[in-house]
Design a protein around this motif. Sequence first.
Motif, PDB file in Angstrom:
ATOM      1  N   LYS A  96       0.845  -1.191   0.000  1.00 37.70           N
ATOM      2  CA  LYS A  96       0.000   0.000   0.000  1.00 37.70           C
ATOM      3  C   LYS A  96       0.880   1.242   0.000  1.00 37.70           C
ATOM      4  O   LYS A  96       2.016   1.219   0.456  1.00 37.70           O
ATOM      5  N   HIS A  99       1.869   7.552   3.436  1.00 40.67           N
ATOM      6  CA  HIS A  99       1.086   8.786   3.517  1.00 40.67           C
ATOM      7  C   HIS A  99       1.530   9.801   2.462  1.00 40.67           C
ATOM      8  O   HIS A  99       0.685  10.427   1.799  1.00 40.67           O
ATOM      9  N   ASP A 131      -6.120   9.427   4.981  1.00 40.73           N
ATOM     10  CA  ASP A 131      -6.323   8.493   6.099  1.00 40.73           C
ATOM     11  C   ASP A 131      -7.523   7.593   5.825  1.00 40.73           C
ATOM     12  O   ASP A 131      -7.492   6.391   6.128  1.00 40.73           O
ATOM     13  N   ASP A 134      -6.629   4.869   3.217  1.00 45.51           N
ATOM     14  CA  ASP A 134      -5.735   3.862   3.787  1.00 45.51           C
ATOM     15  C   ASP A 134      -4.760   3.274   2.756  1.00 45.51           C
ATOM     16  O   ASP A 134      -4.533   2.067   2.704  1.00 45.51           O
TER      17      ASP A 134
END
Length: 210
Positions: A96, A99, A131, A134
């Motif tokens: 993934k 940020h 956020d 994700d």
Amino acid sequence: MSYGGLVKLQSILLSEILGVKEVKVTNVDKGINVIKKMLNGKKLLLVLDDVNQLDQLNKLVGRSDWFGSGSRIVLTTRDKHLLIAHQVNLIYEVEKLDHYESLKLFASWNSFSRNGHLKDEYAKLANNVVDYADGLPLALMVLGSHLCGRSIDQWKYALDGYRRVPNREIQEILKISYNALEDAVKEVFLDIAFFYKGLGEDYVIQMLEG
């Protein structure tokens, strides 16, 4: 995917590679024979995206000897076990986004960004969006395109709505990932979502192991 769907995919595969308008395939087994006969010896680069059933691999790409030496078959799937079952040579697991990467991708889909950076008044809200997504690239692209060109108040309203009733496109993306989980993992996921949300990681691990 139904067998009718596989027949259609076999036909598309043959037509695209052979460069002809249409290759008629009447059933899956005939399609396998035609693929092996027509593509044997051809050196191919073939990409199958979002595979979710082992049957798709067996009926479309089968074994390595279906194609010529040096051929490369690239598969994408959310179910690693499909690749293991099909004896894929090399498996790469995509991580993934972190940020910073998430913010950069989200900003690239938004008209308020300049050189990949959001204007100050949108930056704080963008962190909330990131956020929420994700680290999922597809979710970030959906959210970026949905919020593109909207005012600050519209962003706030949309984010509040996502928290209460998730965006349908985001739900579908997350649903695909959830459906790819094994049954036992799904149970753990639901336990965490319904009973352990907001609790410390160590405490949750202890409870689940017990």
